[in-house]
Write a protein that holds these residues in place. Sequence first.
Motif, short mmCIF file in Angstrom:
data_model
loop_
_atom_site.label_atom_id
_atom_site.label_comp_id
_atom_site.label_asym_id
_atom_site.label_seq_id
_atom_site.Cartn_x
_atom_site.Cartn_y
_atom_site.Cartn_z
N PRO A 86 4.37 8.04 -36.68
CA PRO A 86 4.57 9.62 -36.30
C PRO A 86 5.48 10.49 -37.39
CG PRO A 86 6.25 8.11 -35.43
CD PRO A 86 5.42 7.18 -36.13
N GLN A 87 4.96 11.80 -37.23
CA GLN A 87 5.44 12.70 -38.17
C GLN A 87 5.82 13.70 -37.53
OE1 GLN A 87 5.42 11.79 -41.50
NE2 GLN A 87 4.96 10.06 -41.10
N TYR A 88 6.75 14.88 -37.96
CA TYR A 88 7.08 16.14 -37.53
C TYR A 88 6.07 17.03 -37.40
CZ TYR A 88 11.94 14.90 -36.73
OH TYR A 88 13.15 14.19 -36.67
N ASP A 89 5.12 16.94 -38.54
CA ASP A 89 3.99 17.70 -38.91
C ASP A 89 3.08 17.17 -39.92
OD1 ASP A 89 4.77 18.61 -41.60
OD2 ASP A 89 6.25 19.64 -40.47
N LEU A 90 1.95 17.50 -39.94
CA LEU A 90 1.07 16.77 -40.85
C LEU A 90 0.91 17.84 -42.12
CD1 LEU A 90 -1.60 15.93 -38.26
CD2 LEU A 90 -0.01 14.69 -39.31
N ILE A 91 1.62 18.68 -42.36
CA ILE A 91 1.50 19.74 -43.46
C ILE A 91 1.29 18.84 -44.78
CG2 ILE A 91 2.31 21.46 -44.75
CD1 ILE A 91 3.36 22.60 -42.33
N ASP A 92 2.28 17.91 -44.90
CA ASP A 92 2.53 17.04 -46.09
C ASP A 92 1.47 15.87 -46.27
OD1 ASP A 92 4.22 18.60 -47.33
OD2 ASP A 92 6.04 17.66 -46.11
N SER A 93 0.63 15.56 -45.16
CA SER A 93 -0.10 14.52 -45.08
C SER A 93 -1.33 14.68 -45.77
CB SER A 93 -0.42 13.99 -43.57
OG SER A 93 0.92 13.80 -42.77
N ASN A 94 -1.82 13.49 -46.63
CA ASN A 94 -3.03 13.73 -47.38
C ASN A 94 -4.14 12.91 -46.63
OD1 ASN A 94 -3.07 10.77 -48.01
ND2 ASN A 94 -1.53 11.40 -49.71
N SER A 95 -5.30 12.66 -46.97
CA SER A 95 -6.52 12.67 -46.25
C SER A 95 -6.30 10.83 -45.98
CB SER A 95 -7.78 12.58 -47.13
OG SER A 95 -7.63 12.15 -48.40
N GLU A 96 -5.28 10.33 -46.57
CA GLU A 96 -5.29 8.67 -46.61
C GLU A 96 -4.32 8.40 -45.82
OE1 GLU A 96 -7.76 6.71 -47.71
OE2 GLU A 96 -8.71 8.45 -48.62
N ASP A 97 -3.42 9.50 -45.17
CA ASP A 97 -2.32 8.90 -44.49
C ASP A 97 -2.62 8.79 -43.03
OD1 ASP A 97 -0.42 8.86 -46.73
OD2 ASP A 97 -0.20 11.00 -46.44
N GLN A 98 -2.31 7.63 -42.44
CA GLN A 98 -2.28 7.23 -40.92
C GLN A 98 -1.20 7.85 -40.36
OE1 GLN A 98 -4.96 3.44 -41.31
NE2 GLN A 98 -2.78 3.09 -40.97
N HIS A 99 -1.32 9.06 -40.04
CA HIS A 99 -0.03 9.84 -39.46
C HIS A 99 -0.56 10.60 -38.01
CE1 HIS A 99 2.16 10.39 -43.61
NE2 HIS A 99 2.12 9.21 -43.05
N PHE A 100 0.12 10.88 -37.42
CA PHE A 100 0.01 11.70 -36.12
C PHE A 100 1.24 12.35 -35.59
CE2 PHE A 100 1.62 7.56 -34.47
CZ PHE A 100 2.56 7.81 -33.38
N VAL A 101 1.16 13.26 -34.65
CA VAL A 101 2.30 14.17 -34.17
C VAL A 101 2.32 14.15 -32.74
CG1 VAL A 101 3.18 16.61 -34.06
CG2 VAL A 101 2.10 15.70 -36.19
N GLY B 63 -8.86 14.81 -41.39
CA GLY B 63 -9.56 14.32 -42.45
C GLY B 63 -9.13 14.75 -43.93
N GLU B 64 -8.39 15.81 -43.82
CA GLU B 64 -7.91 16.46 -44.96
C GLU B 64 -6.11 16.39 -44.75
OE1 GLU B 64 -9.05 20.64 -45.85
OE2 GLU B 64 -11.09 19.71 -46.03
N LEU B 65 -5.54 16.82 -43.72
CA LEU B 65 -4.20 16.68 -43.56
C LEU B 65 -4.28 15.29 -42.59
CD1 LEU B 65 -3.30 20.23 -42.71
CD2 LEU B 65 -3.21 19.01 -45.10
N LEU C 248 -0.91 13.22 -28.19
CA LEU C 248 -1.00 12.81 -29.62
C LEU C 248 -2.01 13.63 -30.50
CD1 LEU C 248 -0.58 8.90 -29.30
CD2 LEU C 248 0.92 10.56 -29.04
N ARG C 249 -1.57 14.32 -31.41
CA ARG C 249 -2.33 14.87 -32.27
C ARG C 249 -2.65 14.35 -33.60
NH1 ARG C 249 -1.13 19.12 -35.97
NH2 ARG C 249 1.06 19.30 -34.80
N PHE C 250 -3.73 14.25 -34.34
CA PHE C 250 -4.23 13.30 -35.20
C PHE C 250 -4.74 14.11 -36.30
CE2 PHE C 250 -4.41 10.22 -32.02
CZ PHE C 250 -3.87 9.05 -32.47
#
Length: 325
Positions: A17-32, A48-50, A43-45
């Motif tokens: 989990p992250q606070y936002d996806l602004i700093d996430s790249n296309s390879e990060d398995q993150h969600f908000v 493909g870019e963020l 849950l927001r994924f």
Amino acid sequence: MTPIHLRNTGNNSTWSPQYDLIDSNSEDQHFVVEMDNDGQAHLRFGDGELGIKPAANTHFQATYRVGNGLAGNISAEAISYIVFHDVFNSGSTLQPHQPFPAIGGTAPEPLSQVKLYAPHLSHEKLERAITADDYAQLVMQHFPTKVQQATATLRWTGSRYEVWVTVDPFNKETVDRKLLQNITTDLEKYRRIGHDVIVQRAAYVCLDIAMRVDVKFDYLRGHVKAALLDIFSNRILPDGRRGFFHPDNLTFGQGIALSQIVAQASTVPGVESVSITKLERLFAGDNQEIEAGFLPIASSEIARLDNNPNFPENGKFTLDLRGGR
């Protein structure tokens, strides 16, 4: 609902989990995680870019913890028994004891309140520079112990904008080159694209002031003169006060009023009367400041009067004392 972690049941990979996806790249398995007013988590994924965009029909297993807000702040000794998920050894005896009340549980913030207050949070800490004033505020935020005032102006060169940031340091008239470089480097992280930042020293206006003082008959002129030179100096006085022309007393656009000078001189014991015979910029000639009762200073300028005979170009203060003994 926090914390929460997801595991892809297909390939057993973990999503964080992250606070936002602004700093996430296309390879990060993150969600908000986004909560609604009913306490439901959405849950927001990534796209493909963020953040990685999950494939269709991907199955996740969620691990999370829930709370009960204010209802969880139970009083002391409220817990009287324990229920175990697994079978507990029946040969042992446990007696729960809760000597202190529970604290820290808070009610969820309504979305209407979030929408009302969230836009104002950006004003508490400036994290970008768009207007000229933004650059000056960033200098004051990041160098509060070294800079007492800063101003900035935008100038169009014909092809781009230049931001001229002017700095007034603490405890001295001129800012050192290292501080200017540090400020320039710091502002580079916040400047707007298309803005060239130039950090410079303030423009100091050296003054020429002359004063006639009538001394009371029972006071020594030498004592009165010494006291006046202290009051209108640029030094820290023995009692901790700053002289009238101390660098920290003067900043951008702060003009000199004739009435201020007369009022300060009148506080000296032995002074019977005061008259100002000269109030002007050094070497500038008479510009009618005495008649106006005020010497104006431009918004990018700072007044200066050192009254140092070794450096007369930094301002001059002349006293003509009469009377006394």
